[in-house]
Design a protein around this motif. Structure first.
Motif, mmCIF file in Angstrom:
data_model
loop_
_atom_site.group_PDB
_atom_site.id
_atom_site.type_symbol
_atom_site.label_atom_id
_atom_site.label_comp_id
_atom_site.label_asym_id
_atom_site.label_seq_id
_atom_site.Cartn_x
_atom_site.Cartn_y
_atom_site.Cartn_z
ATOM 1 N N ARG A 178 13.214 6.938 17.307
ATOM 2 C CA ARG A 178 13.334 7.938 16.244
ATOM 3 C C ARG A 178 11.981 8.280 15.613
ATOM 4 O O ARG A 178 11.867 9.229 14.858
ATOM 5 N N GLU A 179 10.989 7.424 15.933
ATOM 6 C CA GLU A 179 9.646 7.739 15.439
ATOM 7 C C GLU A 179 9.089 8.995 16.102
ATOM 8 O O GLU A 179 8.172 9.632 15.605
ATOM 9 N N ARG A 187 9.004 12.488 16.514
ATOM 10 C CA ARG A 187 9.549 13.591 15.697
ATOM 11 C C ARG A 187 9.029 14.952 16.143
ATOM 12 O O ARG A 187 9.420 15.967 15.601
ATOM 13 N N THR A 188 8.071 14.941 17.061
ATOM 14 C CA THR A 188 7.539 16.207 17.550
ATOM 15 C C THR A 188 7.845 16.323 19.034
ATOM 16 O O THR A 188 7.569 15.406 19.798
ATOM 17 N N HIS A 206 17.940 10.124 17.619
ATOM 18 C CA HIS A 206 18.089 10.862 16.360
ATOM 19 C C HIS A 206 19.545 11.265 16.166
ATOM 20 O O HIS A 206 20.081 11.166 15.067
ATOM 21 N N ILE A 234 18.463 17.224 8.373
ATOM 22 C CA ILE A 234 17.149 17.433 8.988
ATOM 23 C C ILE A 234 16.788 18.924 9.001
ATOM 24 O O ILE A 234 17.653 19.784 8.937
ATOM 25 N N LEU A 236 14.556 21.488 11.452
ATOM 26 C CA LEU A 236 13.848 21.633 12.719
ATOM 27 C C LEU A 236 12.920 22.838 12.610
ATOM 28 O O LEU A 236 13.375 23.957 12.397
ATOM 29 N N GLU A 237 11.618 22.582 12.729
ATOM 30 C CA GLU A 237 10.634 23.666 12.643
ATOM 31 C C GLU A 237 10.170 24.058 14.034
ATOM 32 O O GLU A 237 9.634 23.230 14.757
ATOM 33 N N VAL A 291 9.199 20.414 15.350
ATOM 34 C CA VAL A 291 9.004 19.246 14.506
ATOM 35 C C VAL A 291 10.313 18.962 13.772
ATOM 36 O O VAL A 291 10.891 19.852 13.153
ATOM 37 N N LEU A 292 10.770 17.705 13.884
ATOM 38 C CA LEU A 292 12.011 17.306 13.231
ATOM 39 C C LEU A 292 11.643 16.592 11.946
ATOM 40 O O LEU A 292 10.877 15.635 11.965
ATOM 41 N N GLN A 293 12.168 17.079 10.828
ATOM 42 C CA GLN A 293 11.867 16.436 9.544
ATOM 43 C C GLN A 293 13.126 16.044 8.803
ATOM 44 O O GLN A 293 14.037 16.859 8.660
ATOM 45 N N TYR A 294 13.164 14.774 8.362
ATOM 46 C CA TYR A 294 14.334 14.299 7.600
ATOM 47 C C TYR A 294 14.222 14.711 6.149
ATOM 48 O O TYR A 294 13.112 14.843 5.637
#
Lengths: 302, 431, 181
Positions: C74-75, C77-78, C99, C111, C113-114, C178-181
């Motif tokens: 899960r670390e 994220r990109t 994830h 989350i 997602l960008e 990029v995945l951001q919580y």
């Protein structure tokens, strides 16, 4: 068991469609096929939306994670299969579109060729009929070969060269042309090009090359004739005009451009080999010219 | 050989009003068939210092258009300021086709300037056009652009576009902070002013056809939304804020609707948005990307980018039949189409082997030409007289604006003094 | 548990059906279903047992290990993409699945997602492409059980490059979600 599998078969078809539909309409949120059991023994298959997560989350026993992994593996697999299929369909659509385009082009070309041939035959017939009357009007004799060489779209370039030279010969013996007048005439003719009055430009430019077969700006005029014909598009005539610049005006400042445009014209005429020849030529002969850069970036359609 | 202006590098040095000057002009290539014209410095009959050198501005405008080559002042044999003083033989000898002469006077208070100019045809030895016009002290640049327009039209038969405007976006990076600005400037890059400023991306400015408003995309809320801003009042209004994409706004010819790309129904599709009623009409329907719509002048057709065939290509669609027809078949990347004002041409971004260039084609897809030769060219926008295309490109790693004639023959850049410049949009005629 | 196993069998059959085609005879159905039924019986028996067997301990250990691996995954994220492509690369499927299972177990987690692109190509097309990339990741998560309400998608197109520069090294780092919580 048998009852089960029967049951399942019906379900299978359903589920297959469901997942396919889902994946195809990318917007629809994830629908998962799951079984919800009221009690553990009698499991009745139920189709539900977006509740798979809850079922899995509520089963606390050990092998949850791997089980989720496996089910979703299959789902993922399907997802990727559908993604792949979408891409495949898109690129196939591309191929279909491209081929339809090529067929249209081929149709148009064969029609153009027929028309071209037909018009040349008619011109020949007309020329034969007129040959008697021409003798009576001697000033037209010098003009007509020049015009026919460009408009008549002679297939063999050698013929064109000969025509232009023969047309130029009498002009050399004529009194020297007033340079200012020539410039003015050129600018007037070129003005039609800038105003995009192409038929008038063709007339004016033809008149110009006729009047000044060997002038300073004759090469320019032929070049612009080529450009105008390319726009119209009368590709055979464009080819003719550019060929004249390339072959009979060595060292002309429009030479690099004309060579490039001749390549372009051949490309439009679906003669990729010739097109490539001229596009290469311009890059070799005038490596620093803008035309060479354009030639380099030009993609020949094949 | 005077005409031979290929690859002449010229940095124009006029820095009048340099305070405002954000974009400076650099000519890289001229047309081979440019008309020679001498713009004689206008005599100053006032006893004041003039706020702008009119002849200088006209000279620069004409030269930049690529349709003219101007004569440097030091080559002139005399400096006449009215038609009676023009000795045609001299100008003929210098190879000039036209001569522009003029003078500036003022009223007693020195508040208004009167400019008298006359354009002379050297070969036919006659006056082509001339007029006496006046302006306030601050309107001198506009006046020079107006005279440039008149001269351009008198000689080429095409209306000049020197007194039009351009809108564009600049980006300044100060450390981690970004500053986006929506800018407005004269067509020559002078007199720029900021319409809108934001720390978040600003994109896709588009002029309304009455030239009073600009529609654009702003990320100021963290997500993209489409805004309309009135140029005179500066008032802004948020138009859309749908889930997903809100991009690529483009005004309909009657200014009643906006074409836009939304993904609220799943993926990027083109919609027609009726501004007064806030109603949407979905125009495309495909799981591929459909975006970058451009309206034809008659409002009946659109061209747009779609990758429904696997690669981005340009499609045309009749708004009644709504059956997209593909126009581009050369290359694997053809995008951001824009109709010419007469609707006969479409300008777009074409990727050749490696680089992205501005290209042109007929509206039916025939006659495709590459017009530019820098590597990362995008966002073409046509001048209202249909002669020039302004576009964004990179020079020395920095975003600048370039202008190329529609035949690809002449070209100049508008490099900025600071920041990245991108997404130019040429205004319609302003009057 | 029976249920779980049943699902396996079903999914397997489903997969074969998709791959082979829609024609499935009842015999082949039965064949693939039988081992499933056995498996199901075994598992449900084990669950009934109250004593911790060695096997269970091992399972617990394995699970702990798996969880560790999952959180490590899960670390990531990109997620990077190929030029003009928006399909999730094979190497990112496992991290995304990690994830997904986290999000399934934590339905309140949300989350963003960008989606991003490199600088080449037109800005508006790139905005759409960035969104498609983010959507592609979102779809993958949804297929793996994540609720749509947990996911928000935003595309910045080419506006927020991770690395400045006009070369392939920079470009390949900029084509990303990029995945951001």
């Amino acid at each position: 068991m048998l009852k089960y599998s029967k049951h399942r078969k019906g379900l299978l078809t359903k589920s297959f469609f469901v997942s396919l539909c889902f994946a195809l309409s990318a917007s629809v949120s994830a629908k998962t096929l799951i079984f919800q059991s009221k009690d553990n023994s009698a499991s009745e298959p139920v189709y539900e939306q977006e509740s798979g997560s809850q079922v899995q989350a509520s089963t606390p026993s050990a092998p949850v994670a791997p089980a989720v992994g496996q089910t979703s593996n299959i789902n993922s697999e399907l997802f990727f299969i559908v993604e792949e299929l979408k891409q495949e369909v898109m690129s196939l659509r591309g191929v279909v579109e491209e081929q339809a385009f090529e067929i249209r082009q081929l149709k148009r070309q064969s029609l153009d060729r027929y028309k071209d041939l037909d018009s040349r035959l008619q011109e020949m017939a007309k020329a034969r009929a007129e040959s008697v009357s021409v003798v009576q009007k001697p000033e037209l004799v010098t003009a007509s070969p020049n015009i026919s060489s460009v408009q008549g779209a002679a297939v063999v370039p050698v013929v064109v060269q000969a025509d232009v030279k023969s047309a130029a010969a009498p002009a050399e013996s004529a009194p020297s042309v007033d340079q200012d007048q020539q410039k003015l005439d050129y600018q007037n003719a070129y003005a039609y090009v800038t105003k995009k009055d192409f038929p008038a430009a063709v007339d004016a430019l033809h008149a110009f090359v006729e009047k000044y077969p060997d002038g300073d700006l004759t090469g320019n005029a032929f070049y612009w004739l080529g450009e105008v014909y390319l726009v119209l598009p009368q590709l055979e005539q464009a080819k003719q005009a550019f060929s004249i610049v390339v072959k009979t005006f060595p060292g002309h400042r429009k030479l690099s451009d004309a060579t490039y445009k001749l390549g372009v014209t051949y490309d439009r005429l679906q003669q990729p080999a010739e097109a490539e020849r001229y596009l290469k030529m311009v890059q070799e002969k005038f490596p620093n010219s803008t035309a060479a850069k354009l030639a380099k970036s030009y993609t020949i359609s094949r | 050989m005077l005409l031979f202006l290929f690859r002449v590098f010229l940095v124009s040095a006029f820095c009048v009003q340099a305070v405002y000057a954000e974009l400076r002009i650099e000519i890289t290539k001229g047309s081979d068939d440019a008309v020679p014209i001498a713009v004689v410095p206008f005599t100053n009959r006032t006893n004041l210092a003039l706020p702008a050198d009119i002849a200088r501005i006209i000279d620069a405008n004409l030269l930049r258009s690529g349709d003219f080559v101007t004569l440097p002042t030091n080559k002139m044999l005399s400096l006449p300021d009215k038609s009676g003083d023009v000795y045609f033989r001299d100008w003929k000898m210098l190879g000039q086709s036209f001569v522009l002469v003029g003078q500036v006077s003022s009223d007693a208070a020195g508040r208004r300037f009167h400019v008298q100019y006359e354009l002379m045809d050297v070969y036919n030895q006659k006056r082509v056009v001339g007029e006496l016009i006046s302006s306030s002290t601050t309107g001198m640049r506009q006046l020079a652009h107006r005279i440039s327009d008149k001269i351009y039209e008198a000689i080429t038969g095409v209306r000049g576009a020197f007194s039009t405007k351009i809108a564009y976006v600049t980006l300044d990076l100060k450390g981690d902070d970004a500053e986006y600005r929506l800018q407005l400037a004269d067509a020559d890059g002078q007199r720029s002013k900021t319409l809108f400023k934001s720390a978040k991306p600003v994109l896709s400015p588009s002029w309304s056809n009455d030239a009073t408003r600009i529609a654009y995309v702003s990320f100021e809320s963290g997500r993209p939304a489409i805004y309309i801003q009135n140029i005179k009042t500066g008032k802004r209004k948020q138009i859309t804020n749908f889930r997903g994409l809100n991009s690529s706004p483009m005004w309909s010819p009657d200014d009643k609707k906006l074409l836009m790309t939304l993904s609220k129904d799943g993926n990027a599709e083109i919609y027609s948005y009726h501004i007064a009623s806030a109603s949407l009409d979905r125009l495309t329907n495909h799981y591929g990307i459909d975006t970058e719509g451009s309206w034809s002048r008659d409002g009946r057709r659109i061209v747009f980018t779609s990758d429904r065939s696997g690669t981005p290509q340009i499609y045309e669609m009749d708004l009644v039949e709504r059956r997209p027809e593909r126009l581009t078949f050369k290359g694997r990347y053809n995008a951001r189409p824009r109709f010419s004002y007469d609707g006969e041409k479409v300008y777009f971004v074409h990727k050749s082997t490696r680089d992205y260039h501005i290209a042109s084609m007929n509206a039916d897809g025939t006659d495709q030409y590459i017009l530019t030769d820098t590597p990362l060219d995008e966002s073409p926008s046509v001048s209202p007289n249909g002669r020039m295309i302004i576009y964004a490109t990179k020079r020395n790693g920095k975003g600048v604006l370039g202008v190329v004639s529609v035949d690809g023959d002449s070209k100049y850049f508008l490099p900025s003094s600071h920041g990245e410049v991108r997404e130019p949009s040429w205004s319609p005629f302003l009057n | 548990m029976k249920l779980e196993a049943f699902k396996h069998g079903l999914a397997l059959v489903l997969a074969t059906t998709v791959l082979v085609g829609c024609e499935t005879t009842s015999t082949s159905d039965q064949e693939s279903a039988e081992p499933t039924a056995e498996q199901g019986a075994q598992t449900s028996g084990a669950a009934g047992d109250e004593q911790l067997t060695e096997q269970q301990l091992a399972e617990q250990k394995a699970q702990a290990q798996a969880e560790k691996e999952q959180s490590a995954m899960r670390e990531v994220r990109t997620f990077y993409f190929d030029l003009d492509q928006s399909s999730v690369k094979a190497e990112f499927r496992a991290p995304l699945a990690a994830h997904a299972s986290y999000l399934v177990q934590n339905p309140s987690a949300k989350i963003v997602l960008e989606g991003h692109c490199d600088e080449r190509g037109t800005k508006e097309y790139n905005i759409a492409l960035g969104e498609r990339r983010a959507n592609s990741v979102a779809q993958f998560l949804k297929v793996n059980g994540v609720s749509a309400s947990q996911i928000e998608v935003v595309s910045y197109g080419e506006e927020s490059p991770a690395v400045a520069g006009s070369n392939e090294t920079a470009w390949s780092k900029n084509r990303r979600v990029v995945l951001q919580y």
